[in-house]
Design a protein around this motif. Structure first.
Motif, PDB file in Angstrom:
ATOM      1  N   GLU A   1      -5.596   7.739   8.542  1.00 38.86           N
ATOM      2  CA  GLU A   1      -4.948   7.187   7.345  1.00 38.86           C
ATOM      3  C   GLU A   1      -3.507   6.746   7.621  1.00 38.86           C
ATOM      4  OE1 GLU A   1      -4.870   8.432   2.664  1.00 38.86           O
ATOM      5  OE2 GLU A   1      -4.072   9.867   4.093  1.00 38.86           O
TER       6      GLU A   1
ATOM      7  N   VAL B   1       0.860  -1.191   0.000  1.00 38.79           N
ATOM      8  CA  VAL B   1       0.000   0.000   0.000  1.00 38.79           C
ATOM      9  C   VAL B   1       0.897   1.243   0.000  1.00 38.79           C
ATOM     10  CG1 VAL B   1      -1.796   1.249   1.278  1.00 38.79           C
ATOM     11  CG2 VAL B   1      -1.727  -1.257   1.320  1.00 38.79           C
ATOM     12  N   PRO B   2       0.698   2.174  -0.952  1.00 39.81           N
ATOM     13  CA  PRO B   2       1.549   3.380  -0.948  1.00 39.81           C
ATOM     14  C   PRO B   2       1.211   4.260   0.248  1.00 39.81           C
ATOM     15  CG  PRO B   2      -0.149   3.558  -2.613  1.00 39.81           C
ATOM     16  CD  PRO B   2      -0.274   2.174  -2.032  1.00 39.81           C
ATOM     17  N   LYS B   3       2.265   4.911   0.769  1.00 46.27           N
ATOM     18  CA  LYS B   3       2.051   5.801   1.920  1.00 46.27           C
ATOM     19  C   LYS B   3       1.349   7.066   1.444  1.00 46.27           C
ATOM     20  CE  LYS B   3       5.960   4.106   4.562  1.00 46.27           C
ATOM     21  NZ  LYS B   3       7.353   4.258   4.939  1.00 46.27           N
ATOM     22  N   PRO B   4       0.442   7.617   2.271  1.00 45.77           N
ATOM     23  CA  PRO B   4      -0.270   8.845   1.868  1.00 45.77           C
ATOM     24  C   PRO B   4       0.734   9.981   1.642  1.00 45.77           C
ATOM     25  CG  PRO B   4      -1.182   7.929   3.893  1.00 45.77           C
ATOM     26  CD  PRO B   4       0.042   7.148   3.590  1.00 45.77           C
TER      27      PRO B   4
ATOM     28  N   PHE C   1       0.686   2.856   9.020  1.00 43.94           N
ATOM     29  CA  PHE C   1       2.127   3.048   8.805  1.00 43.94           C
ATOM     30  C   PHE C   1       2.849   3.362  10.110  1.00 43.94           C
ATOM     31  CE2 PHE C   1      -0.303   4.346   5.096  1.00 43.94           C
ATOM     32  CZ  PHE C   1       0.173   3.442   4.169  1.00 43.94           C
TER      33      PHE C   1
ATOM     34  N   LEU D   1       0.754  13.260   2.240  1.00 42.88           N
ATOM     35  CA  LEU D   1       1.025  14.158   3.377  1.00 42.88           C
ATOM     36  C   LEU D   1       1.858  13.464   4.448  1.00 42.88           C
ATOM     37  CD1 LEU D   1      -2.290  16.164   3.920  1.00 42.88           C
ATOM     38  CD2 LEU D   1      -0.039  17.078   3.400  1.00 42.88           C
ATOM     39  N   TYR D   2       1.558  12.211   4.670  1.00 43.57           N
ATOM     40  CA  TYR D   2       2.309  11.438   5.653  1.00 43.57           C
ATOM     41  C   TYR D   2       3.770  11.335   5.211  1.00 43.57           C
ATOM     42  CZ  TYR D   2       3.819   7.441   8.467  1.00 43.57           C
ATOM     43  OH  TYR D   2       4.509   6.618   9.312  1.00 43.57           O
TER      44      TYR D   2
ATOM     45  N   GLU E   1      -3.045  16.221   7.645  1.00 44.50           N
ATOM     46  CA  GLU E   1      -3.338  14.822   7.297  1.00 44.50           C
ATOM     47  C   GLU E   1      -4.428  14.262   8.212  1.00 44.50           C
ATOM     48  OE1 GLU E   1      -2.109  12.419   5.227  1.00 44.50           O
ATOM     49  OE2 GLU E   1      -2.940  10.677   6.270  1.00 44.50           O
TER      50      GLU E   1
END
Lengths: 266, 160
Positions: B151, A1-4, B155, A6-7, B144
């Motif tokens: 979201e 899953v690609p990281k968002p 992570f 903004l994150y 964010e």
């Protein structure tokens, strides 16, 4: 899953901050180490000299600033203040240019001070008196944008007066006709670092508002030498019995001219 | 486009108790850096008669505040308060360094009546760049969390 996005951006900014902090730590450490290698005043010593100019006596001190470190010293600057004895009136101030000293080189920092002569000069009272002049010297050194050091050193400048121990002794002496006429013997020691080559005009002041002008003294007195000369003079007839109490005058030369301070006669 | 928060099975947030314990442990380096180091430095300088002009009380209070904010930030990492707390910690560190830089000159006598003054305000201002950059990171996290809550959790807290 690609990281968002903004994150991800937030993480990159955080990593950038860490990298910057490491670079700053290295830079500060290197600057401190490089600065610790500096040896002011080394490398062939430092020189102090003076030069007589039309504006006054110019004192120059050249301080060698050795930078064996590997970073440049951005800014070396000297400043000085000279006072009359007892921290009296301000005689002069001095400053050097702002000098950058590259790594592995020796910078010469010239500090220049001008002791002015002439009417209104604060040094006039010292033309007839040797003195130790309280002096403060500041050395300002900036290392990168990291820190700066200021060293303030109080010292004294030995002032040798050009007309030190100025004295006029009054007496009488017989002239060619055997008549007793007033005579004045001028004596002083030139303790200055420069020769006196000019004309000294002196005036006596006495009781009843009497004044008497002595004949001009033509001087050619080397540095650190004494001078003595007798002259006869003619006070106004109304002042034949006056008591002479004070003396003033002026010195004129092609290079500099100045009034002398008022001196009491013995 | 409608936002769908991630499935809770895709992340594993440590329990509040575990986070609280680690947050307390986080206090130790914070207090060492912001309170003990300046306090010991200043008292050592005072032993040699060197005064820096800093208020010891202010340093202790400001240092403790920064250390506690740092711990709270860690504790709040799974929630929306994490971004604003990150900004607060970084902004506090910038202000702390700016305060230190304001009177960052140490002077002492040399010889009979000479003085030696060391100004290190430039160094502190340089280091203020680091928390200044971190404010940007906090702002991005805040945006964010406001726009796409949760979201980042898979992570930050990947499943075990």
């Amino acid at each position: 899953v690609p990281k968002p996005p903004l994150y991800r951006a937030s993480r990159y900014v955080s990593i950038a901050a860490t990298v910057v902090s490491l670079i700053l730590l290295l830079y500060v450490g290197a600057t401190i180490y490089s600065a610790s290698q500096i040896r002011p005043g080394e490398s062939k010593g430092s020189n102090i000299g003076d030069r007589l100019t039309s504006a006054g006596l110019e004192l120059t001190a050249s301080i060698n600033f050795s930078n064996p470190g590997f970073l440049p010293i951005n800014d070396v600057h000297l400043a000085s203040v000279v006072y009359a004895p007892g921290h009296g009136s301000l005689i002069t101030v001095g400053a050097s240019p702002h000098i950058r000293v590259e790594p592995g080189t020796t910078g010469v920092i010239p500090l220049t001070m001008l002791i002015p002569f002439g009417p209104g000069s604060p040094v006039i009272p010292l033309l007839t008196h040797d003195a130790e002049l309280p002096t403060s010297v500041w050395a300002n050194v900036s290392f990168g944008s990291v820190f700066s050091v200021t060293v303030q050193i109080p010292t004294n400048i030995s002032w040798g007066a050009p007309f030190s121990h100025l004295n006029v002794s009054l007496s009488t002496t017989p002239d060619a006709n055997g008549t007793l006429v007033p005579a004045a013997q001028l004596s002083f020691v030139n303790n200055a670092s420069f020769a006196l080559d000019g004309t000294l005009a002196l005036t006596l002041h006495g009781s009843g508002g009497c004044t008497a002008t002595l004949p001009d003294f033509v001087l050619n007195v080397p540095s650190k030498s004494g001078y003595s000369q007798s002259v006869t003079f003619s006070p106004p007839s109304s002042c034949a019995t006056a008591t002479w109490s004070t003396l003033d005058g002026s010195f004129t030369s092609p290079t500099w001219s100045s009034p002398l301070p008022t001196e009491n006669l013995p | 486009v409608t936002y769908t928060p991630p499935d809770p099975s895709t992340y594993s947030i440590p329990s509040a108790r575990r986070r609280a314990t680690i947050a307390v442990l986080y206090l130790i380096p914070g207090i060492l850096l912001f309170v003990v180091l300046p306090y010991v430095g200043l008292t050592q300088l005072a032993k040699y008669g060197l005064s820096s002009g800093y208020s010891l009380g202010f340093l202790v209070i400001a240092g403790l505040s920064l250390a506690v904010l740092g711990s709270l930030r860690y504790y709040a990492r799974p929630g929306r308060a994490y971004g604003p707390l990150s900004i607060a910690v970084s902004a506090g560190a910038v202000l702390y360094l700016l305060y230190l830089a304001r009177s960052s000159t140490i002077s002492f006598g040399i010889g009979d009546s000479g003085t030696f003054s060391l100004s290190y305000g430039g160094m502190l201002l340089l280091f203020a760049i680091v928390p200044g950059i971190r404010i940007g990171s906090g702002v991005l996290t805040t945006i964010e969390d406001l726009t796409r809550p949760g979201e980042r959790l898979p992570f930050d807290f990947p499943p075990r």
